[in-house]
Design an enzyme around this catalytic site. Structure first.
Site, PDB file in Angstrom:
ATOM      1  N   GLY A 685       0.799  -1.228   0.000  1.00  0.00           N
ATOM      2  CA  GLY A 685       0.000   0.000   0.000  1.00  0.00           C
ATOM      3  C   GLY A 685       0.824   1.268   0.000  1.00  0.00           C
ATOM      4  N   GLU A 686       2.084   1.197   0.386  1.00  0.00           N
ATOM      5  CA  GLU A 686       2.926   2.384   0.454  1.00  0.00           C
ATOM      6  C   GLU A 686       3.300   2.826  -0.955  1.00  0.00           C
ATOM      7  OE1 GLU A 686       7.177   3.750   2.468  1.00  0.00           O
ATOM      8  OE2 GLU A 686       6.212   1.866   3.043  1.00  0.00           O
ATOM      9  N   SER A 687       3.139   4.123  -1.200  1.00  0.00           N
ATOM     10  CA  SER A 687       3.340   4.642  -2.560  1.00  0.00           C
ATOM     11  C   SER A 687       4.778   4.475  -3.031  1.00  0.00           C
ATOM     12  CB  SER A 687       2.947   6.122  -2.620  1.00  0.00           C
ATOM     13  OG  SER A 687       3.742   6.875  -1.706  1.00  0.00           O
ATOM     14  N   LYS A 689       6.896   2.132  -2.264  1.00  0.00           N
ATOM     15  CA  LYS A 689       7.103   0.736  -2.647  1.00  0.00           C
ATOM     16  C   LYS A 689       6.431   0.434  -3.975  1.00  0.00           C
ATOM     17  CE  LYS A 689       7.671  -1.107   2.034  1.00  0.00           C
ATOM     18  NZ  LYS A 689       7.211  -2.104   3.033  1.00  0.00           N
ATOM     19  N   ILE A 690       5.232   0.994  -4.172  1.00  0.00           N
ATOM     20  CA  ILE A 690       4.561   0.799  -5.464  1.00  0.00           C
ATOM     21  C   ILE A 690       5.411   1.388  -6.581  1.00  0.00           C
ATOM     22  CG2 ILE A 690       2.517   1.417  -6.794  1.00  0.00           C
ATOM     23  CD1 ILE A 690       0.909   1.376  -4.205  1.00  0.00           C
TER      24      ILE A 690
END
Length: 1476
Positions: A685-687, A689-690
């Site tokens: 969910g962390e941007s 990491k995305i």
């Protein structure tokens, strides 16, 4: 007349037109294989517009084809016959045409006067037909040389004509069908052109419709002709495009028939079915083909694109209607002009697959009748595909283009429709996949895995919304697969032992086991189906054990260091040594990987440490190895995986990029690639990491698809935009959804400042809207749907996976497979067996049980076998404690119980080697059968192998407690024991109702019960126990002992006693049959018999069996077990400990058995302890009136002529003979016989002494022992010499005399002195008896005294030489004289006896003369001798004063007397010294 035309392919028919419901295509169709002929090249054919739609003929249509002319007929006769047929058909068509006014009128030429300016001819159609008639007559015998097109063209013109009506067109079509059926067009020159003309004419058929019925008739005949084209001998001459035209035309007729009669619908469908079958049946005759890889991929891309967009035209074969085959690309034009081959088959399959996709958008019209309403286009298309695959599957692998299509597009469509809600569709899909598996499984490895994982397992489990019908069809399909002998073995080898595949074998085995369990409901068809599959698998594994000599037992070497095992390939799939080793290694790695997955899912660090410890990851982690672990290991927690890949540390980023490189995105749309990528883990969910994850994805996608984007950033931006669109469209919390324009506007100028194509973005938008990208993928590896992206990935993996291993009939892997499914299988079969009453199903369960038992024994899974035995014993109902009025009848009517009983004892007799704890349950079942009287009269038969059984002579036999009547009485009252019980019976005897006669049903039940027990062959368990392994044998004996129970001193019930007796008999039988392994059994058997003997105070059957069984064991085993002889004989001491009442009751029979034992095994008894035991048992019988004769017989056998006398048994034998001699139970003759045995035994002593002296060595010690035995013999005889019976007493004295004067025995001086003590004691006793007892008690004692005194004198003379030199001689001599004096003075009845007075002086005189002759007694100067001289005469003179002058006439007695008086004290001292 209103004229209008029906043109094939011209009538309006759009995507919204109603689709007909096909028939049930799961029904098997007859195999109509067309005749074979060599294909001939087909020239190009004119293309025409087809106008009438056609459909398959009815089932009876296959019989319309007439037989070809016999090849044995001459060419001339054949030609004439064909000419007749053509003429007849022309006449028929002309007749039909003349029925119409238009064709009836005829116009003639001009005036009679000469040249005609104008000629009025027949219509061209009629003229052509007439011309054909004339030519046919003219051809005659030259008919075979004629061009077939010349014969067909007039009929084809009629078919193509717009002016003909339906009857005329139908008649022409009938003629064409007849001519084609008669093989007018034969293979060879002109066949291709003729066949092409026929196809083009028929597909372009035009006719005037006058009524619907005639229209349907013409369409049916069109179908007949098209079918004849592909059936005939000239069918190979058809070009690929013409075959496609035939199929297209048939399908159009099928579609048009949906609005017409039911008959035409069925005919059209059947005809198309037959056309497909005829076309694909010819694949076996087509030579193998090779094609360029690019052509394959191009064709595949076309199919994939149409499938993905959902816009494929289902009439891809001539869909435009402008020309035959006009719908194919230019690349394929050349192939389509070639004779019938692979190209047309690929196109047909593509067309049928397109029908599957287009049917999803079709609605059922209300205008369509019932048959259409019950069927649909996918089912019809799948039926056609199934027919095609059935006939061509065995040859598909030879044609790469066709194989590639089957591997990809066809199988993907089958996967999609496998999840259909229609059971008919699912059944057809399963049938097709089964055919593909049977023929092409080596080319469809991953596809088959996907089918089972995503279709069969998903539907059969019923946990994903599948209906009952779907579950049933899926299970039926699975059972069909399981009936293939090698199916499960191949699944295990190729799936379970492949690192990148799921454990299909385990999943299927668990599915069958779980599905067989009825859950909160009665047994259903699903349970029975699962049982059939489970039993089929187990039986297949069991059958392979028959080839066990080929079993490769291999050990898997442990991995000592890390290596890239993901790329391992099996080098030799045809060599069992190589592939078995490879499979075992892969399975070992996979097991360790699964353990590593469990550790990783709990703690990443511990997971890596474990994998490094087992060398599945390098000691120093590198990104590549970790990425491969993440990519290809199933079961990883996808949340953890996503978090790890999104981490910002350097190593995680490297792993992420290596992970993305494991994907192949070439020629894949962005959304498909993104779906595939995100299915392997959960997007965090962390941007940030995305962002990192999408960067790695975009980099990989741009590397493989650079034509769409100018740089990597463009791919990244669009990927991010797609993720946002996916969230916007499929998140319920987003109220205002993004539109297509919004999406396109958001992605302007992202491609290096330029816009991406609007069509591309629009297609991407709708793809995301229709199908969500699941950023939370399903956990685990099984039962998820097969998405398009996953399918693309599967096709990529299929090119790199290891080869498919085909297993044969040898059990290479069964040792690993069976333990996985053994426990669940037994449980499942048991549940079904418990809940069903149908005999056929019960038989299947029993077959499963027996197969499990066979495998458990073969692979030494003793726990499985014992659990199976325990479970089966419960089904026999023999272990139930509930009371039943008539247990025999209850058992006879219970089919399940009888089947279970047969199974139990079949397992016991066949696989008893591996039964351990299960023996107790088996013994309990046997005891129950014994109690209810169902065991045969002699259960175990003879227990001996090499000698006759002596058990027949036992007081009671093994079968004495088991009765096997032919008709058991019904409701027999229990036997009552005791005085009160009998009295009660007498009281109620009159009131007792008469015993009812058994009914026919009861008699039948009794027969069933007896027959079942007979089949069980229970006795062989014990008689063949010698073949059991040691552990099994010990457990069997232990089970018998436990079942018998501990006997109690308090009398137990007779039932308990009968059980104990029966168990004891079986135990003895087992012991006797295992003489070579008696050590395993002896301790337990001996302890059990000991408990019985010690606990019994009254005679009973149990103690009787124990005693005689013990004797029987000793008798049978003594000859074979020298090391156990002492133990066996020592056990007989138990008999001596019997209670007096018990011993008295069985003494005679015990003696008989001991006698047999002695006679049979005397040579094997060597120890003193053993003989002491045997003789002790015989001695007991001397005091028993009934047993003494038998005991004496045994003693005679031992002692007679010294046959079995030895130093070990001499003393006890002599003592036993003494007891029999003293016994008053027998006659005097027997006592005398006993004395003779004792007297004769001295000969053995003589012989032994001689042998010892001859042998030399340590002879003194042995001779001393012999002298000791001689003394014991003398002592025993002495005791009998005082017997009250005159003849016995006198004979004993004679025997004693014989023993004392025997020569050959080395008797020392001390032994002689001891013997004189015995004699003196005897003489004193005789004197005491003679003087103290009444003559009535001891008759004729005078004779006995005479014998005694003679004995004394002769023994003294015998020992004189040895004793004269002893210092104690003087004392002994004086004692002898003193004893003689006593006998001289004895008085019987108050007066002296004359015989003694006459005999004693003579005896004494004889002694003196001998002593004088030997110089022992003489008058010398020596004081000592003079003392002996004086003492002698002093005593002699008291007995017979006149002897001195007679013996010594020189009158020396005076000086001797003086010498005796001079030294009286000296003689006394010398006597004391000699005595000491």
């Amino acid at each position: 007349l209103i004229r209008w035309y029906v043109v094939l392919g011209v009538e309006l028919w759009s995507l919204s037109d109603p689709a007909p419901h096909p028939e049930d295509q799961t029904r098997q169709q007859p195999d109509l294989t067309p005749p074979r002929s060599d294909p001939s090249p087909a020239p190009g054919c004119a293309r025409s517009r087809p106008r009438a739609r056609t459909g398959p003929p009815p089932a009876s249509m296959g019989g319309l084809r007439a037989a070809s002319p016999s090849p044995s007929s001459g060419a001339g006769s054949s030609g004439v016959a064909m000419a007749c047929v053509v003429a007849s058909e022309v006449a028929t068509v002309l007749a039909v045409m003349r029925r119409n006014v238009r064709w009836a009128g005829v116009r003639y030429g001009g005036d009679d006067g000469g040249g005609a300016e104008e000629e009025h001819l027949d219509h061209p159609l009629i003229a052509g037909l007439k011309s054909l008639r004339r030519r046919a007559a003219a051809w005659g015998t030259r008919w075979p040389e004629a061009d077939p097109l010349l014969c067909l063209r007039p009929f084809l013109d009629v078919v193509r004509s717009d002016e003909t009506g339906a009857p005329i067109t139908g008649s022409a079509l009938s003629s064409l069908h007849k001519l084609l059926s008669l093989d007018l067009v034969a293979p060879g020159g002109g066949a291709a052109e003729a066949m092409g003309a026929v196809v083009e004419a028929v597909t372009g058929c035009r006719f005037e419709v006058t009524d619907p019925a005639s229209e349907e008739a013409v369409l049916a005949r069109v179908l007949q002709v098209l079918l004849a084209c592909v059936r005939g001998r000239a069918a190979p001459a058809l070009s690929n495009r013409h075959v496609c035209a035939i199929v297209t035309t048939c399908f159009r007729v099928v579609q048009q028939a949906g609005t017409k009669g039911e008959l035409l619908q069925r005919v059209s469908r059947q005809t198309m079915q037959e056309v497909i079958r005829c076309v694909f049946a010819r694949l076996a005759d087509i030579e193998p083909t090779t094609i360029v890889n690019e052509q394959i991929s191009k064709n595949q891309d076309l199919g994939a694109e149409e499938l993905g967009n959902g816009k494929s035209d289902y009439v891809c074969l001539n869909s435009s209607g402008d020309e035959v085959g006009g719908g194919f690309g230019a690349v394929q034009d050349k192939d389509m002009m070639e004779p019938l081959g692979v190209p047309c088959m690929v196109e047909i399959l593509q067309f049928l697959c397109s029908l599957l996709n287009i049917a999803e958008d079709m609605d059922v019209s209300q205008r369509m009748n019932g048959i259409d309403y019950d069927e649909d286009v996918p089912l019809f298309a799948l039926g056609l595909i199934n027919s095609a695959i059935e006939l061509s599957a065995s040859s598909i692998h030879r044609h790469p283009k066709l194989l590639a299509f089957v591997q990809d597009e066809l199988f993907h469509n089958l996967m999609q429709f496998g999840l259909s809600m229609s059971p008919l569709i699912l059944s057809t899909v399963c049938s097709t996949v089964f055919t593909l598996f049977y023929h092409l499984r080596q080319e469809l490895k991953l596809q088959i895995e996907a089918f089972f994982s995503c279709v069969i397992l998903r539907l059969a489990q019923g946990r994903y919304g599948a209906s009952y019908q779907q579950q049933e069809v899926a299970l039926e399909a699975l059972v069909d697969f399981c009936r293939q002998k090698e199916f499960m073995a191949e699944m295990y080898a190729n799936m379970d032992c492949d690192l990148q595949c799921s454990n299909v074998f385990e999943d299927l085995a668990n599915l069958l086991s779980r599905s067989a369990f009825p859950v909160n409901s009665p047994l259903s068809a699903l349970n029975v189906l699962a049982l059939d599959g489970l039993v089929a698998v187990i039986q297949a594994i069991a059958e392979r054990t028959d080839h066990a000599h080929q079993h490769h037992g291999q050990t898997v070497p442990e991995i000592s260091e890390y290596f890239p095992f993901w790329q391992l390939k099996c080098e030799g799939s045809n060599d069992p040594d190589q592939w078995v080793r490879f499979v075992h290694q892969q399975k070992s790695i996979k097991r360790k990987l699964m353990v590593g997955v469990e550790h990783f899912n709990r703690d990443k660090k511990k997971g890596f440490e474990y994998l490094q410890g087992v060398h599945l990851l390098p000691e120093k982690l590198d990104p590549r190895s970790v990425a491969l672990f993440f990519r290809y290991t199933p079961g990883l927690d996808k949340n953890l995986l996503g978090e790890y890949l999104g981490n910002h540390d350097e190593f995680s980023i490297l792993v992420l990029h290596e992970f993305s490189k494991t994907f192949d995105f070439e020629d894949m749309n962005l959304d498909a690639a993104l779906r595939l990528f995100l299915e392997t883990f959960r997007l965090p969910g962390e941007s940030q990491k995305i962002q990192r994850i999408l960067e790695a994805f975009s980099e990989r996608y741009y590397e493989q698809s650079p034509h769409m984007f100018v740089n990597r950033d463009a791919a990244l931006v669009l990927s991010y935009s797609v993720i946002m669109l996916n969230t916007d469209q499929h998140n319920v919390r987003v109220k205002k959804k993004m539109t297509e324009e919004d999406f396109i506007r958001n992605n302007r100028r992202i491609n290096g400042g330029n816009d991406l194509p609007r069509e591309f973005l629009s297609e991407l938008f709708y793809s995301i809207c229709r199908n969500e990208i699941k950023t939370i993928p399903e956990q685990g590896a099984g039962c998820s749907e097969m998405s398009y992206s996953r399918w693309v990935d599967l096709m990529w993996k299929s090119k790199r996976t290891s080869v498919y291993i085909a297993c044969d009939s040898y059990p290479f892997l069964d040792n690993d497979m069976f333990p996985i499914m053994a426990g669940p299988s037994v449980a499942a079969i048991s549940v079904v067996f418990d809940n069903v009453e149908h005999e056929e199903i019960l038989t299947g369960c029993i077959d499963g049980f027996l197969s499990v038992a066979k495998l458990a024994a073969f692979y030494h899974l003793d726990d499985v076998l014992n659990d199976l035995v325990v479970g089966l014993c419960k089904f026999t109902t023999l272990l139930n404690n509930s009371y039943v009025d008539d247990p025999v009848i209850a058992f006879g009517v219970d089919t399940k119980a009888r089947m279970a009983t047969e199974a139990v004892f079949t397992i016991a007799t066949t696989y008893g080697d591996h039964i351990r704890s299960g023996w107790r349950n088996i013994v309990d079942c046997i005891l129950r059968l014994h109690k209810i009287g169902l065991l045969p009269g002699r259960l175990t038969g003879d227990t001996g192998d090499d000698q006759e059984s002596s058990s027949d002579s036992l007081p009671s036999k093994l079968g004495s407690y088991a009765v096997a009547p032919q008709a058991l009485p019904i409701n027999t009252p229990k036997k009552t024991y005791g005085l009160m019980g009998r009295f009660s019976q007498l009281l109620y005897l009159d009131a007792e109702e008469p015993r009812s006669q058994p009914t026919e049903e009861q008699l039948a039940a009794q027969r069933n019960a007896l027959e079942t027990v007979k089949k069980c062959q229970i006795g062989t368990i014990f008689t063949e126990s010698k073949f059991l392994q040691a552990d099994s044998l010990s457990n069997l004996a232990r089970a018998l002992i436990q079942a018998a129970g501990r006997p109690q001193r308090i009398t137990s019930s007779l039932d308990d006693e009968g059980t104990a007796v029966f168990c004891l008999e079986l135990l003895i039988t087992v012991t006797l049959n295992n003489r070579d392994r008696i050590v395993l059994l002896w301790q337990g058997v001996y302890e059990h018999i000991t408990h019985i003997v010690q606990s019994t105070v009254m005679p009973c059957n149990l103690v009787e069996k124990a005693v005689f069984g013990l004797l029987h064991i000793c008798q049978r085993l003594l000859p074979y077990k020298e090391n156990l002889v002492d133990d066996l004989l020592r056990s007989l001491q138990l008999i001596l400990k019997l209670d007096a009442r018990v011993a008295d009751a069985y003494c005679e029979n015990i003696t008989l058995e001991v006698t047999r034992l002695v006679k049979a095994n005397a040579t094997h008894i060597k120890s003193q302890m053993g003989w002491r035991t045997i003789i002790s048992l015989l001695c007991v019988t001397a005091r028993h009136p009934d047993a003494s004769d038998a005991g004496f017989e045994a003693l005679v056998f031992i002692m007679s002529e010294g046959a079995h006398l030895s130093p070990a048994n001499f003393i006890v034998s002599v003592e036993a003979s003494r007891q029999f001699a003293e016994s008053r139970l027998g006659s005097a003759e027997r006592s005398i016989h006993a004395l003779n045995l004792m007297a004769d035994s001295v000969n053995c002593l003589t012989r032994w002494s001689r042998e010892v002296k001859e042998a030399g060595g340590e002879a003194d010690r042995i001779l001393e022992g012999i002298a000791e035995m001689w003394l014991r013999l003398v002592q025993a005889l002495r005791k009998v010499c005082t017997d009250q019976r005159e003849e016995v007493r006198n004979h004993a004295l004679l025997c004693l005399h014989r023993c004392l004067i025997v020569d050959g025995i080395s008797v020392s001086s001390s032994a002689w002195l001891m013997s004189f003590d015995i004699i003196f004691q005897l003489l004193d006793e005789l004197l005491e008896i003679a003087q103290s007892y009444s003559p009535k008690d001891f008759r004729n004692m005078e004779v006995s005294l005479l014998h005694a005194v003679k004995l004394l004198c002769k023994v003294f003379l015998q020992s004189l030489k040895d004793l004269s030199a002893q210092s104690s001689f003087s004392k002994l001599w004086l004692e002898v004289l003193d004893m003689i004096e006593k006998f001289m003075k004895v008085k019987l009845r108050g007066r002296r006896t004359e015989k003694l007075h006459e005999a004693i002086p003579e005896l004494l005189k004889n002694i003196l003369l001998v002593m004088k002759a030997n110089g022992v007694l003489s008058k010398t100067s020596a004081s000592e001798e003079n003392t002996l001289w004086e003492a002698t005469w002093l005593q002699v003179n008291k007995v017979a004063p006149s002897l001195q002058p007679e013996v010594f006439p020189d009158n020396e007695s005076d000086s001797a007397a003086e010498g005796e008086q001079s030294k009286p004290e000296s003689s006394a001292q010398e006597g004391q010294t000699a005595e000491q």
